[in-house]
Design an enzyme around this catalytic site. Structure first.
Site, PDB file in Angstrom:
ATOM      1  N   ARG A 127     -44.744 -60.841  -1.053  1.00 24.59           N
ATOM      2  CA  ARG A 127     -43.057 -60.408  -1.439  1.00 24.59           C
ATOM      3  C   ARG A 127     -42.157 -60.646  -0.384  1.00 24.59           C
ATOM      4  NH1 ARG A 127     -40.839 -56.690  -5.346  1.00 24.59           N
ATOM      5  NH2 ARG A 127     -39.511 -55.253  -4.384  1.00 24.59           N
TER       6      ARG A 127
ATOM      7  N   ILE B 247     -33.855 -57.459  -6.077  1.00 30.65           N
ATOM      8  CA  ILE B 247     -35.409 -57.655  -6.540  1.00 30.65           C
ATOM      9  C   ILE B 247     -35.842 -56.465  -7.045  1.00 30.65           C
ATOM     10  CG2 ILE B 247     -35.958 -57.350  -3.963  1.00 30.65           C
ATOM     11  CD1 ILE B 247     -38.397 -59.210  -4.356  1.00 30.65           C
ATOM     12  N   SER B 248     -36.592 -56.494  -7.997  1.00 31.67           N
ATOM     13  CA  SER B 248     -36.828 -55.239  -8.558  1.00 31.67           C
ATOM     14  C   SER B 248     -38.077 -54.571  -7.853  1.00 31.67           C
ATOM     15  CB  SER B 248     -37.407 -55.257 -10.074  1.00 31.67           C
ATOM     16  OG  SER B 248     -36.387 -55.868 -11.029  1.00 31.67           O
ATOM     17  N   GLN B 249     -37.953 -53.168  -8.011  1.00 31.23           N
ATOM     18  CA  GLN B 249     -38.899 -52.194  -7.272  1.00 31.23           C
ATOM     19  C   GLN B 249     -40.354 -52.909  -7.693  1.00 31.23           C
ATOM     20  OE1 GLN B 249     -38.580 -48.537  -9.237  1.00 31.23           O
ATOM     21  NE2 GLN B 249     -40.282 -47.395  -7.841  1.00 31.23           N
ATOM     22  N   PRO B 250     -41.443 -52.836  -6.667  1.00 29.23           N
ATOM     23  CA  PRO B 250     -42.626 -53.305  -7.164  1.00 29.23           C
ATOM     24  C   PRO B 250     -43.265 -52.649  -8.190  1.00 29.23           C
ATOM     25  CG  PRO B 250     -42.377 -52.930  -4.804  1.00 29.23           C
ATOM     26  CD  PRO B 250     -41.280 -52.413  -5.279  1.00 29.23           C
TER      27      PRO B 250
END
Ligand code: SAH
Length: 215
Positions: free
Chosen positions: A45, A71-74
């Site tokens: 990532r 970038i979205s949260q995991p």
């Protein structure tokens, strides 16, 4: 040889951070699907975020990727991916808003035929480069307004007040739409499936996404 050591140390620290992300943020919150877990444990990532602070890539939050996008949260990537994980390998997925390309990578790793749309050409270009380096290129990634959709579809990474009609019209019988719906500060992550002539909606949780833009 000596110059390789710092790199290896940094590399193992990132692998450790990735392991912690999986156990503390994803598995601990109930996501156990093997296709999702294996994708997120294998995909680096940190390559999809700003290179100045790779360790932040594994933090429990969304991160800036430039152009006012994130970038979205995991956990959100894991949740959206898990909502699609019952679809068979090879299913066609439409992703709206590729951004960093990380969600694209996860879906490609899960074995889907991913068609992605991204409005900002620079983000698309960068995402395509990293995806190709990682051997995770999607079937296609077009530069365009995803509100119009494409022949088939899936997760939308940008919020809107309601589902664009084109997405519902293009949804196949066994298809699923996963999208954040709502206003600026409160949105719900919604899963939609076709049931005969009706659209079945399942409300999952509160989320906060950047807006779906007009192309
Ligand atoms: N899944 C991405 C999230 C990116 S943020 C990631 O985790 O990296 C949302 C993305 O949607 C941004 O890249 C933005 O440029 C894109 N976007 C916003 N409106 C769009 C539209 N109408 N069509 C296509 N992409 C759009």
């Amino acid at each position: 040889m000596g110059s390789d050591i710092p790199h290896e140390v940094a590399h193992s620290a990132l692998e450790k951070a990735r392991g912690a992300m999986l156990s503390k943020q994803i598995e601990a919150r109930g996501i156990t699907n093997e296709r999702v877990i294996s994708a997120m444990s294998e995909i680096p990532r940190h390559l999809f975020v700003n290179p100045d602070d790779p360790a932040q890539a594994y933090a429990d939050k969304a991160l800036d990727i430039g152009f006012n996008q994130t970038i979205s949260q995991p956990y959100i990537v894991a949740l959206m991916s898990s909502l699609l994980a019952d679809l068979p390998v090879g299913s066609r997925i439409l992703e709206i808003g590729a951004g960093s390309g990380y969600q694209t990578a996860v879906l490609v790793h899960m074995g889907f035929e991913v068609h992605s749309m991204e409005l900002i050409p620079q983000l698309r270009q960068k995402a395509l480069e990293i995806l190709s380096e990682q051997g995770l290129s999607p079937a296609s990634m077009v530069n365009g307004d995803g509100r119009r959709g494409m022949p088939e579809k899936a997760p939308s990474a940008a919020r809107s007040r309601r589902l664009p009609r084109s997405w519902v019209n293009q949804l196949s019988e066994a298809g699923i739409i996963v999208a954040p719906l709502g206003g600026r500060f409160r949105q719900r992550l919604i899963e939609c499936r076709k049931e005969g002539s009706k659209l079945l909606r399942i409300d999952h949780c509160e989320v906060r996404f950047v807006p779906l833009l007009r192309g």
